[in-house]
Design a protein around this motif. Sequence first.
Motif, PDB file in Angstrom:
ATOM      1  N   PRO A  40       0.836  -1.202   0.000  1.00 28.02           N
ATOM      2  CA  PRO A  40       0.000   0.000   0.000  1.00 28.02           C
ATOM      3  C   PRO A  40       0.876   1.258   0.000  1.00 28.02           C
ATOM      4  CG  PRO A  40      -0.751  -1.554   1.662  1.00 28.02           C
ATOM      5  CD  PRO A  40       0.564  -2.067   1.150  1.00 28.02           C
ATOM      6  N   ASN A  42       1.069   5.657   0.450  1.00 28.84           N
ATOM      7  CA  ASN A  42       0.395   6.850   0.962  1.00 28.84           C
ATOM      8  C   ASN A  42       0.452   7.933  -0.113  1.00 28.84           C
ATOM      9  OD1 ASN A  42       2.800   8.513   1.317  1.00 28.84           O
ATOM     10  ND2 ASN A  42       3.279   7.207   3.080  1.00 28.84           N
ATOM     11  N   LEU A  61      -7.509  10.481  -5.208  1.00 33.17           N
ATOM     12  CA  LEU A  61      -7.828   9.428  -4.236  1.00 33.17           C
ATOM     13  C   LEU A  61      -9.294   9.489  -3.830  1.00 33.17           C
ATOM     14  CD1 LEU A  61      -4.599   9.431  -2.058  1.00 33.17           C
ATOM     15  CD2 LEU A  61      -5.440   7.556  -3.507  1.00 33.17           C
ATOM     16  N   VAL A  65     -11.769   6.377  -4.259  1.00 31.14           N
ATOM     17  CA  VAL A  65     -12.512   5.864  -3.104  1.00 31.14           C
ATOM     18  C   VAL A  65     -14.011   5.884  -3.408  1.00 31.14           C
ATOM     19  CG1 VAL A  65     -13.154   6.353  -0.704  1.00 31.14           C
ATOM     20  CG2 VAL A  65     -10.746   6.367  -1.371  1.00 31.14           C
ATOM     21  N   VAL A  70     -10.290   1.588  -4.625  1.00 25.85           N
ATOM     22  CA  VAL A  70      -9.121   1.497  -3.745  1.00 25.85           C
ATOM     23  C   VAL A  70      -9.594   1.292  -2.314  1.00 25.85           C
ATOM     24  CG1 VAL A  70      -7.590   2.890  -5.183  1.00 25.85           C
ATOM     25  CG2 VAL A  70      -8.930   3.996  -3.412  1.00 25.85           C
ATOM     26  N   LYS A  71      -8.723   0.658  -1.553  1.00 23.20           N
ATOM     27  CA  LYS A  71      -8.991   0.420  -0.131  1.00 23.20           C
ATOM     28  C   LYS A  71      -8.115   1.358   0.681  1.00 23.20           C
ATOM     29  CE  LYS A  71      -7.706  -3.841  -0.497  1.00 23.20           C
ATOM     30  NZ  LYS A  71      -7.333  -5.216  -0.236  1.00 23.20           N
ATOM     31  N   LEU A  72      -8.713   1.968   1.670  1.00 19.41           N
ATOM     32  CA  LEU A  72      -7.997   2.835   2.600  1.00 19.41           C
ATOM     33  C   LEU A  72      -7.628   1.993   3.808  1.00 19.41           C
ATOM     34  CD1 LEU A  72      -7.201   5.644   3.827  1.00 19.41           C
ATOM     35  CD2 LEU A  72      -9.572   5.793   4.596  1.00 19.41           C
ATOM     36  N   GLU A  81      -2.580   7.751   5.856  1.00 21.13           N
ATOM     37  CA  GLU A  81      -3.508   6.817   5.227  1.00 21.13           C
ATOM     38  C   GLU A  81      -2.810   6.158   4.048  1.00 21.13           C
ATOM     39  OE1 GLU A  81      -6.664   9.598   4.369  1.00 21.13           O
ATOM     40  OE2 GLU A  81      -7.708   9.043   6.218  1.00 21.13           O
ATOM     41  N   TYR A  82      -2.979   4.873   3.923  1.00 22.15           N
ATOM     42  CA  TYR A  82      -2.382   4.106   2.838  1.00 22.15           C
ATOM     43  C   TYR A  82      -3.491   3.544   1.954  1.00 22.15           C
ATOM     44  CZ  TYR A  82       2.169   4.445   5.016  1.00 22.15           C
ATOM     45  OH  TYR A  82       3.352   4.924   5.530  1.00 22.15           O
ATOM     46  N   TYR A  83      -3.154   3.389   0.692  1.00 22.44           N
ATOM     47  CA  TYR A  83      -4.146   2.953  -0.293  1.00 22.44           C
ATOM     48  C   TYR A  83      -3.619   1.772  -1.079  1.00 22.44           C
ATOM     49  CZ  TYR A  83      -6.117   7.476   0.814  1.00 22.44           C
ATOM     50  OH  TYR A  83      -6.654   8.534   1.483  1.00 22.44           O
ATOM     51  N   THR A  85      -5.233  -1.441  -4.096  1.00 23.28           N
ATOM     52  CA  THR A  85      -6.357  -1.953  -4.885  1.00 23.28           C
ATOM     53  C   THR A  85      -6.697  -3.353  -4.373  1.00 23.28           C
ATOM     54  OG1 THR A  85      -4.940  -2.977  -6.557  1.00 23.28           O
ATOM     55  CG2 THR A  85      -5.593  -0.673  -6.921  1.00 23.28           C
TER      56      THR A  85
END
Length: 191
Positions: A40, A42, A61, A65, A70-72, A81-83, A85
């Motif tokens: 992930p 940031n 982002l 979202v 994407v998943k936070l 916060e990291y993102y 897929t």
Amino acid sequence: MNLTPLIQSFVLHFGEMGSHWGINRTVGQMYALLFVSEKPLNADEMAEALGFSRSNISMGLKELVSWRLVKLQHLPGDRREYYSTPDDVWVIFQTLAEERKKREVDPTLTMLRGALLETPSNDADKHAQARMAQMHDLIDLTTSWFSDIQRLDVETLQKLMKLGAQVQKFLELKQKLPAFLGGSESNSDKE
């Protein structure tokens, strides 16, 4: 963070393709970077890797979202916060298809339903309404089929997609079989 030539090629291409899919180049490149990333990322890491401003990354982002692409997540000991897929490309495909349906197809069906409830006042409106009814029926049938497909598990969906044109051959054979056996089709077979 330096992108390898392979990753950079993919990211740049995905950005260009994004404009054809209704998203801007920045968002397309961001998604491509997250998709191929081993971990992930940031917003600062994405801004550095892509050479975009932090504000462009933040806006992109938010869009990703909102599309549920994407998943936070938060990492222990880090306030950022990291993102990432989803790992499964089939989940990505299904999510994208659901979101496009919700944003593009459903409003069109709503408009068409309203137009079909109108009483036509002249021949031009009657003709237009008949054409709209055809469009409504096609979109409604496709949407119903899509809903059925969405309920399939991934393994069954993959098998169905691999069948491709073989399904058509099977349906043609099914139509010819009663005549071959000397019988007639039942009413339920004709539907």
